[in-house]
Design a protein around this motif. Structure first.
Motif, PDB file in Angstrom:
ATOM      1  N   ARG A 112     -46.474 110.648  -2.367  1.00 41.44           N
ATOM      2  CA  ARG A 112     -46.742 111.569  -2.862  1.00 41.44           C
ATOM      3  C   ARG A 112     -45.989 112.607  -2.103  1.00 41.44           C
ATOM      4  NH1 ARG A 112     -49.660 110.210  -6.632  1.00 41.44           N
ATOM      5  NH2 ARG A 112     -51.630 110.584  -5.044  1.00 41.44           N
ATOM      6  N   ASN A 115     -43.054 114.746  -2.149  1.00 41.05           N
ATOM      7  CA  ASN A 115     -42.617 115.418  -3.545  1.00 41.05           C
ATOM      8  C   ASN A 115     -42.470 116.962  -2.820  1.00 41.05           C
ATOM      9  OD1 ASN A 115     -42.370 116.340  -6.266  1.00 41.05           O
ATOM     10  ND2 ASN A 115     -44.680 115.601  -6.854  1.00 41.05           N
ATOM     11  N   SER A 116     -41.659 117.470  -4.080  1.00 40.41           N
ATOM     12  CA  SER A 116     -40.923 118.441  -4.027  1.00 40.41           C
ATOM     13  C   SER A 116     -41.254 119.454  -4.966  1.00 40.41           C
ATOM     14  CB  SER A 116     -39.390 118.945  -4.200  1.00 40.41           C
ATOM     15  OG  SER A 116     -38.818 118.238  -5.080  1.00 40.41           O
ATOM     16  N   GLY A 117     -41.622 119.510  -5.762  1.00 41.12           N
ATOM     17  CA  GLY A 117     -42.630 119.624  -6.866  1.00 41.12           C
ATOM     18  C   GLY A 117     -41.798 120.583  -7.563  1.00 41.12           C
ATOM     19  N   HIS A 118     -39.905 119.968  -8.228  1.00 41.29           N
ATOM     20  CA  HIS A 118     -39.346 120.156  -8.732  1.00 41.29           C
ATOM     21  C   HIS A 118     -39.434 119.663 -10.581  1.00 41.29           C
ATOM     22  CE1 HIS A 118     -34.955 121.304 -10.151  1.00 41.29           C
ATOM     23  NE2 HIS A 118     -34.785 120.189  -9.779  1.00 41.29           N
ATOM     24  N   ARG A 121     -43.974 116.573 -14.207  1.00 39.98           N
ATOM     25  CA  ARG A 121     -44.721 114.851 -14.366  1.00 39.98           C
ATOM     26  C   ARG A 121     -44.281 113.969 -15.168  1.00 39.98           C
ATOM     27  NH1 ARG A 121     -51.002 115.821 -15.164  1.00 39.98           N
ATOM     28  NH2 ARG A 121     -50.684 116.813 -13.416  1.00 39.98           N
ATOM     29  N   ASN A 143     -36.356 116.383  -3.156  1.00 40.59           N
ATOM     30  CA  ASN A 143     -37.690 115.901  -2.071  1.00 40.59           C
ATOM     31  C   ASN A 143     -37.820 117.431  -1.364  1.00 40.59           C
ATOM     32  OD1 ASN A 143     -38.903 113.658  -3.092  1.00 40.59           O
ATOM     33  ND2 ASN A 143     -37.120 111.850  -1.897  1.00 40.59           N
ATOM     34  N   ARG A 144     -39.033 116.932  -0.324  1.00 38.24           N
ATOM     35  CA  ARG A 144     -39.503 118.214   0.759  1.00 38.24           C
ATOM     36  C   ARG A 144     -39.483 117.781   2.004  1.00 38.24           C
ATOM     37  NH1 ARG A 144     -40.073 123.599  -0.434  1.00 38.24           N
ATOM     38  NH2 ARG A 144     -41.365 123.150  -2.389  1.00 38.24           N
TER      39      ARG A 144
END
Length: 588
Positions: A112, A115-118, A121, A143-144
């Motif tokens: 995680r 993880n980009s939060g884009h 869930r 991704n970030r």
């Protein structure tokens, strides 16, 4: 005894030899067997060594190929291994380079970390459910990186099972697709802008056809004009827009073929709306090709020109009526011209005869009875003579004005300086006893009717001479301004909007601008006959000639400070620059 001993010894030797021979034979047999066994063992060892060498060579090749494949994979893909909890246990250099994390920063961390939060869930729940059940998962993940920048990866996750058949670790192989996603997003934005642009065009039906002519796109303008919603028309053949006769005649297919042959097809024709009503449309069909030159379909643009067609019919009707009226008006003008010619003839002959009679008889009375007439009668005869002369002058001016109207315009290149010099020479007798300064600039040669334009200059210059008479003239008429400086008459031009504007200016008695509208009216005079003679027709003639050339004329003035008259000659173009214009005339 000796013989027995010898015989016994012989017998013993024979047996010994036999035993020795038997031993030798057995020994040779054993040696041969052992040699064969050794040779077989040696051959087997040789084969084993060769097999081992081959196996080692194969293993080295396999290891090299595996290393090459890993190197190639590392060059292209981001590779990471995680345990079943998602903890990173291995990353390659490519993963570190793209994510901008070092290997030490990644190992032992949960995945995680990038993880980009884009993604929601549910996206990752579905992914983990698949790999936890031993299935390979494939998808695109946003991704970030460590610096906060975003990158996209095309990801394949392969679960590796342990002895119990359950996943023990996951191998994730990712390809960096950031540039492709950016290009896709840019293309999507461009397509969206194009769609909005097309939908914003309400007056045009703009849509696309596949190579067979089926509708594959539809804008709001098409919906408004043709009446179909996009879900109703997509996939249908565009021939449904044609009237039945044209469909049966194969016109839709021919138009597509013509657009292919010529690169574009355009026509005005009737089309059919969804409700069956016909309308006129201007249609343009253009074939579309991809980079390889393969036909991808057609673009079609249609504009409703029903109102335009109605307007054209109305215009044709009005033109026909106008032509009819022109014919009638021309006939009327011909009649009027004939009547005017008859009137001119009447004025020239019938009116002049009585004037000649009046003038002649009054002259005879003066000659025969002048000495016997009392002063009052003589005064009346003088008034009759002056009146007939003035009437004759008016008749001449009216005839001249009528001739200007009937004169056919004959444009030709004309040197204006030479023309002005001729007019000045004609007016020279009127300058006798006066000091007159002529200021004549270099004038351009223009296309005009020289006969008429000469009349313009003659009338304007004659007026200038007349109304500067009080300047430098000790014999000025009573009531005129006191003599001052000499008379100055200027002829020049200037450029306005690429067109020459000619000017005749004087320093005479001038006029009040509140009466400027009367200057170009027939018989309109701003000065009394006692002050300045004239008929009031000269400036009317100037205006008519200028208008006949398509130009305009106007005046500026101020009481006792002179006047200036300006005029243009319309479309008559300047044929020489002022530097090359005729140099006749000039300051005198």
């Amino acid at each position: 005894i000796a013989g027995f001993s010898v015989s016994r010894q012989t017998s013993i030797s024979a047996r010994a030899r036999a035993q020795v021979n038997a031993l030798n034979a057995d020994l040779e047999l054993r040696v041969a067997q052992r040699t064969a066994a050794l040779q077989s063992e040696i051959a087997e060892r040789t084969r084993a060594e060769e097999s081992l060498k081959e196996s080692l060579a194969t293993s080295e090749t396999a290891l090299k190929e595996l290393a090459d494949q890993k190197f190639a994979l590392d060059q292209h893909a981001l590779v990471a291994v995680t345990d079943v909890q998602g903890t990173i246990t291995y990353v390659n250099d490519k993963f570190c380079a793209v994510s901008q994390y070092s290997e030490d920063e990644l190992l032992g961390q949960n995945h995680r970390i990038v993880n980009s939060g884009h993604h929601p869930r549910e996206f990752f729940q579905q992914m983990y459910h698949a790999i936890a059940n031993g299935k390979v998962w494939h998808g695109e993940i946003k991704n970030r990186a460590k610096d906060g920048s975003i990158y996209w990866v095309d990801t394949t996750i392969v679960p590796f099972a342990g002895a119990d058949g359950r996943p023990r670790q996951y191998l994730a192989i990712r390809a960096d697709i950031t540039e492709r996603k950016r290009a896709d997003e840019a293309l999507h934005e461009s397509q969206e802008r194009f769609r909005l642009l097309l939908d914003g065009v309400k007056d045009y039906a703009i849509y696309m056809l596949d190579p067979e002519g089926h509708v594959v796109s539809w804008n709001t303008g098409a919906e408004r004009i043709k009446g179909y919603r996009s879900e109703e028309i997509l996939g249908k053949h565009f021939s449904c827009f044609y009237v039945a006769e044209e469909r049966e005649a194969g016109r839709p297919a021919r138009e597509l073929q013509q657009s292919l042959a010529k690169g574009r097809f355009e026509a005005q024709a009737q089309r059919v709306r969804k409700d069956g009503s016909a309308f006129w449309a201007n249609v343009v069909i253009t074939p579309m090709y991809d980079d390889s030159g393969a036909l991808r379909g057609f673009s079609k643009v249609a504009r409703d020109i029903t109102q335009q067609k109605a307007d054209e019919r109305e215009i044709r009707k009005l033109n026909d009526e106008l032509e009819h009226r022109v014919v009638e008006r021309t006939a009327q003008l011909e009649v009027a011209n004939k009547e005017l010619e008859a009137f001119s003839y009447s004025v020239s002959h019938d009116l002049r005869a009585p004037l000649r009679h009046i003038s002649g008889f009054s002259q005879m009375l003066t000659e025969e009875f002048g000495s016997t007439l009392d002063p009052g009668a003589q005064h009346y005869l003088d008034r009759i003579q002056a009146g007939t002369q003035k009437m004759g002058l008016l008749v001449d001016e009216l005839l001249n004005l009528a001739r200007v109207g009937r004169h056919a315009l004959n444009r030709q290149a004309t040197k204006l300086n030479a023309m002005v010099a001729e007019v000045v020479a004609i007016l020279q007798p009127d300058t006798a006893g006066r000091q007159v300064e002529w200021v004549i600039a270099d004038l351009p040669a223009v296309e005009c009717d020289p006969v008429l334009v000469k009349q313009v200059f003659q009338n304007l210059l004659a007026n200038a001479l007349k109304f500067t008479r009080p300047r430098g003239n000790g014999n000025a008429q009573a009531g005129a301004s006191a003599p001052r400086s000499h008379a100055i008459i200027e002829i020049s031009h200037k450029e306005e909007d690429g067109q020459p504007v000619f000017m005749v200016r004087d320093n005479g008695v001038g006029f009040s601008m509140k009466y400027v509208d009367k200057l170009f009216g027939v018989f309109q005079r701003l000065h009394s006959a006692e002050e300045f003679e004239g008929t009031g027709i000269g400036l009317v003639t100037v205006q008519r000639i200028v208008h006949k050339h398509g130009g305009r004329v106007w005046a500026e003035g101020e009481l006792d400070k002179g006047a200036a008259f300006y005029f243009t000659l319309g479309v008559g173009k300047q044929v020489e620059s002022k530097n090359n214009a005729a140099t006749a005339g000039g300051q005198s």
